[in-house]
Design a protein around this motif. Structure first.
Motif, short mmCIF file in Angstrom:
data_model
loop_
_atom_site.label_atom_id
_atom_site.label_comp_id
_atom_site.label_asym_id
_atom_site.label_seq_id
_atom_site.Cartn_x
_atom_site.Cartn_y
_atom_site.Cartn_z
N LEU A 1 0.83 -1.21 0.00
CA LEU A 1 0.00 0.00 0.00
C LEU A 1 0.86 1.26 0.00
O LEU A 1 0.59 2.21 -0.73
CB LEU A 1 -0.94 0.01 1.20
CG LEU A 1 -2.10 -0.97 1.17
CD1 LEU A 1 -2.87 -0.92 2.50
CD2 LEU A 1 -3.03 -0.68 0.01
N LYS A 2 1.92 1.25 0.82
CA LYS A 2 2.82 2.40 0.87
C LYS A 2 3.45 2.63 -0.50
O LYS A 2 3.55 3.76 -0.98
CB LYS A 2 3.90 2.17 1.92
CG LYS A 2 4.89 3.30 2.03
CD LYS A 2 5.99 2.98 3.02
CE LYS A 2 7.09 4.01 2.90
NZ LYS A 2 8.37 3.51 3.36
N SER A 3 3.85 1.55 -1.15
CA SER A 3 4.45 1.64 -2.47
C SER A 3 3.45 2.21 -3.49
O SER A 3 3.79 3.06 -4.30
CB SER A 3 4.93 0.26 -2.92
OG SER A 3 5.38 0.29 -4.24
N ALA A 4 2.21 1.74 -3.42
CA ALA A 4 1.17 2.24 -4.34
C ALA A 4 0.92 3.73 -4.13
O ALA A 4 0.77 4.49 -5.09
CB ALA A 4 -0.12 1.44 -4.15
N ILE A 5 0.91 4.16 -2.88
CA ILE A 5 0.70 5.58 -2.56
C ILE A 5 1.86 6.40 -3.13
O ILE A 5 1.66 7.43 -3.77
CB ILE A 5 0.57 5.80 -1.04
CG1 ILE A 5 -0.76 5.23 -0.54
CG2 ILE A 5 0.66 7.29 -0.70
CD1 ILE A 5 -0.88 5.16 0.96
N MET A 6 3.07 5.93 -2.91
CA MET A 6 4.24 6.67 -3.38
C MET A 6 4.28 6.71 -4.91
O MET A 6 4.68 7.72 -5.49
CB MET A 6 5.51 6.06 -2.81
CG MET A 6 5.61 6.30 -1.30
SD MET A 6 7.10 5.68 -0.57
CE MET A 6 8.28 6.89 -1.16
N ASN A 7 3.84 5.63 -5.57
CA ASN A 7 3.79 5.63 -7.03
C ASN A 7 2.84 6.70 -7.55
O ASN A 7 3.14 7.39 -8.52
CB ASN A 7 3.37 4.26 -7.57
CG ASN A 7 4.46 3.24 -7.51
OD1 ASN A 7 5.64 3.57 -7.41
ND2 ASN A 7 4.08 1.97 -7.54
N VAL A 8 1.69 6.84 -6.90
CA VAL A 8 0.72 7.85 -7.33
C VAL A 8 1.26 9.25 -7.03
O VAL A 8 1.17 10.15 -7.87
CB VAL A 8 -0.65 7.64 -6.64
CG1 VAL A 8 -1.59 8.79 -6.92
CG2 VAL A 8 -1.26 6.33 -7.09
N GLU A 9 1.85 9.43 -5.85
CA GLU A 9 2.36 10.75 -5.47
C GLU A 9 3.49 11.22 -6.37
O GLU A 9 3.63 12.42 -6.61
CB GLU A 9 2.84 10.74 -4.02
CG GLU A 9 1.73 10.71 -3.01
CD GLU A 9 2.20 10.69 -1.58
OE1 GLU A 9 1.39 11.01 -0.70
OE2 GLU A 9 3.37 10.35 -1.32
N THR A 10 4.29 10.29 -6.86
CA THR A 10 5.44 10.68 -7.69
C THR A 10 5.15 10.56 -9.18
O THR A 10 6.06 10.73 -9.99
CB THR A 10 6.67 9.83 -7.35
OG1 THR A 10 6.37 8.45 -7.55
CG2 THR A 10 7.12 10.08 -5.92
N SER A 11 3.91 10.28 -9.54
CA SER A 11 3.57 10.17 -10.96
C SER A 11 3.71 11.54 -11.63
O SER A 11 3.70 12.58 -10.97
CB SER A 11 2.16 9.61 -11.15
OG SER A 11 1.23 10.50 -10.60
#
Length: 150
Positions: free
Chosen positions: A29-39
């Motif tokens: 989940l943390k990885s998914a959040i960071m992926n969206v934030e850094t898109s």
């Protein structure tokens, strides 16, 4: 507290309690959040509550789909891993609505927008999907809307 902060706190607790299923899921989940934030185009902006809900719903749907595929292919061992992860994700989602509650909300939305035929399905679905995000599956909402508009 934001979803990201909550997940970080819960990750620490999972590490201390040696809860491998929770830790694995929270890291994903943390990885998914960071992926969206850094898109592209986001400039590291934190997620809004609406975006957090969409992310959780998407992650839960992925786990459900994977679990079903594993069950269909006779891989109960892998299905159980997906089930554990789904249970962790569901802790962060709002309580699911019962079919009667979905129907009551759809009826209220239909009255609000004056929907009376299948032509109005798009209007009703748009509002209902936003209003019940994370609480009801889109397929369930769609089935109720179709039944009430036909």
């Amino acid at each position: 507290m934001s979803l990201k902060a909550t997940i970080m706190t819960d990750m620490k607790a999972a590490m201390k309690s040696k809860d491998q299923a929770a830790l694995r899921t929270l890291r994903a989940l943390k990885s998914a959040i960071m992926n969206v934030e850094t898109s592209a185009g986001r400039n590291d902006e934190p997620l809004s509550e609406d975006e957090e809900m969409k992310l959780l719903v998407k992650q839960a749907k992925q786990r459900r789909d994977s679990m079903q595929q594993y069950i269909d292919n006779g891989r109960e061992d892998l299905a159980s891993v997906e089930k554990e992860e789904l249970e962790v994700i569901e802790r962060y989602l709002p309580k699911a609505l019962a079919p009667e509650e979905i129907e009551a909300q759809v009826k209220a939305i239909m009255a609000e927008v004056g929907a009376s035929s299948m032509k109005d399905m798009g209007k009703v679905m748009g509002i209902a999907s936003k209003k019940m995000a994370g609480q009801a599956d889109g397929k369930d909402i769609s089935a109720v809307v179709k039944r009430l508009l036909s």
